[in-house]
Design a protein around this motif. Structure first.
Motif, mmCIF file in Angstrom:
data_model
loop_
_atom_site.group_PDB
_atom_site.id
_atom_site.type_symbol
_atom_site.label_atom_id
_atom_site.label_comp_id
_atom_site.label_asym_id
_atom_site.label_seq_id
_atom_site.Cartn_x
_atom_site.Cartn_y
_atom_site.Cartn_z
ATOM 1 N N ARG A 298 -4.370 5.850 -11.776
ATOM 2 C CA ARG A 298 -5.827 5.915 -11.881
ATOM 3 C C ARG A 298 -6.302 5.224 -13.152
ATOM 4 O O ARG A 298 -5.871 5.552 -14.271
ATOM 5 N N LEU B 19 0.486 3.459 -8.003
ATOM 6 C CA LEU B 19 -0.880 3.216 -8.467
ATOM 7 C C LEU B 19 -1.209 4.245 -9.542
ATOM 8 O O LEU B 19 -0.878 5.420 -9.398
ATOM 9 N N ASP C 88 -8.525 -0.222 -12.572
ATOM 10 C CA ASP C 88 -8.035 -1.018 -11.457
ATOM 11 C C ASP C 88 -7.860 -0.227 -10.166
ATOM 12 O O ASP C 88 -7.969 -0.783 -9.075
ATOM 13 N N PHE C 89 -7.584 1.078 -10.306
ATOM 14 C CA PHE C 89 -7.321 1.903 -9.123
ATOM 15 C C PHE C 89 -8.022 3.252 -9.259
ATOM 16 O O PHE C 89 -7.969 3.881 -10.321
ATOM 17 N N LEU D 6 -13.130 -2.995 -1.472
ATOM 18 C CA LEU D 6 -12.173 -2.580 -2.493
ATOM 19 C C LEU D 6 -12.761 -2.605 -3.904
ATOM 20 O O LEU D 6 -12.573 -1.666 -4.689
ATOM 21 N N CYS E 32 0.818 -1.216 0.000
ATOM 22 C CA CYS E 32 0.000 0.000 0.000
ATOM 23 C C CYS E 32 0.853 1.268 0.000
ATOM 24 O O CYS E 32 0.316 2.386 -0.070
ATOM 25 N N CYS F 213 -0.975 4.884 0.524
ATOM 26 C CA CYS F 213 -2.332 4.991 0.002
ATOM 27 C C CYS F 213 -3.197 5.677 1.051
ATOM 28 O O CYS F 213 -3.038 5.448 2.255
ATOM 29 N N TYR G 34 -11.118 -0.178 -6.459
ATOM 30 C CA TYR G 34 -9.764 -0.702 -6.291
ATOM 31 C C TYR G 34 -9.694 -2.208 -6.562
ATOM 32 O O TYR G 34 -9.093 -2.955 -5.793
ATOM 33 N N CYS H 254 -6.259 -3.979 -6.318
ATOM 34 C CA CYS H 254 -5.708 -4.371 -5.017
ATOM 35 C C CYS H 254 -6.110 -5.799 -4.660
ATOM 36 O O CYS H 254 -5.361 -6.506 -3.981
ATOM 37 N N CYS I 51 -5.812 -2.072 5.613
ATOM 38 C CA CYS I 51 -6.596 -1.293 4.654
ATOM 39 C C CYS I 51 -7.931 -0.898 5.274
ATOM 40 O O CYS I 51 -8.659 -1.748 5.800
#
Length: 278
Positions: free
Chosen positions: A34, A32, A37-38, A63, A27, A48, A68, A71, A57
């Motif tokens: 955008r 990461l 996936d994120f 998630l 994390c 994060c 996310y 992740c 988390c």
């Protein structure tokens, strides 16, 4: 099975992520971007925004719905707890900037070494590759030795060169196993572009699918026994009712990235992802 050789589902406890004994390294240490996936952009070394002070988390159970999904498919193969507890002796990256810098350099290296340990452990369970077990054992021992190097040496390790050596050995082991598949079924599709391919019910026993792009492929009911799946991209592939028992070098991360259901048959060393259909 040869003496002193463990099955693919055993001897891998240390190669499974144990987040309770890690300082949330995935994390923090990783970048990461955008995307689908994120939900955010994050630089390597930047925590994060969802990481809590206890290194857990804050949205773990949400998630996928919070943007996310990437992740949920990441797997450190136990590298996080190894770096946190052994390489750095339980020192938290939050306590010292220099420790943080070195820890974030070491983590990706350790992750690659632990992934190799996962594959080598499986290869040592393969009876048709018994003639390679001496070399495989040596390679596993050497990889394990590398994981115990001091942090500075790990950070400078040429892990790509080591991966290349191990990859050649794993390929030979996989080829020996695939040779036992029914005649005419051993297709070579290494690195093939099979994105969105219609492979429903396909007989892929013994196929070489190393590094193949199977993104969003329809593998419903496909027979993937003895197929080499090392590095295959299974994102959004449909594995409903597929038979993956005896498939080679499949990882939990690959399954987590795909879709499936209760009829999907899996190797005993892997778990059915929670988000799969019923």
């Amino acid at each position: 099975m040869p003496d002193n050789v463990q099955g693919p589902g055993s001897g891998r406890t240390a190669l499974r992520a144990d987040c309770a004994n890690c300082f949330g390294l995935c994390c923090v240490a990783l970048t990461l971007t955008r995307s689908a996936d994120f939900a955010i952009d994050k630089k390597a070394g930047e925590p994060c925004r969802n990481l809590r002070e206890d290194s857990r988390c804050g949205i773990h159970s949400e998630l996928r719905t919070r943007g996310y999904p990437g992740c949920t498919v990441y797997d450190c193969f136990g590298a996080g707890q190894k770096v946190s507890g052994e390489t750095f002796g339980g020192r938290d990256w939050r306590a010292d900037p220099d420790t943080a810098r070195r820890m974030f350099q070491v983590f990706p290296v350790m992750r690659q070494l632990h992934e190799l340990l996962w594959y080598l452990t499986e290869a040592l369970s393969l009876e048709p590759a018994r003639f390679l077990h001496g070399e495989l054992r040596h390679s596993l021992d050497e990889t394990e030795r590398l994981t115990r190097l001091p942090a500075d040496e790990l950070a400078d390790l040429d892990v790509a060169a080591h991966r290349e050596t191990v990859a050649a050995l794993l390929h030979e082991a996989g080829r020996a196993v695939r040779a036992t598949a029914p005649r005419g079924k051993k297709r070579d599709r290494r690195g093939a572009d099979l994105i969105g391919a219609r492979l429903r019910g396909a007989d892929l026993r013994g196929a070489d699918l190393r590094g193949a792009y199977l993104i969003a492929a329809d593998l419903t009911g496909a027979d993937l026994r003895l197929a080499d799946l090392i590095g295959a991209d299974l994102r959004d592939a449909d594995l409903s009712a597929a038979d993956l028992t005896g498939s080679l070098f499949l990882t939990q991360a690959q399954l987590n990235a795909a879709g499936g259901d209760t009829a999907t048959r899996l190797p005993p060393s892997l778990d059915r992802p929670a988000h799969w259909g019923r």
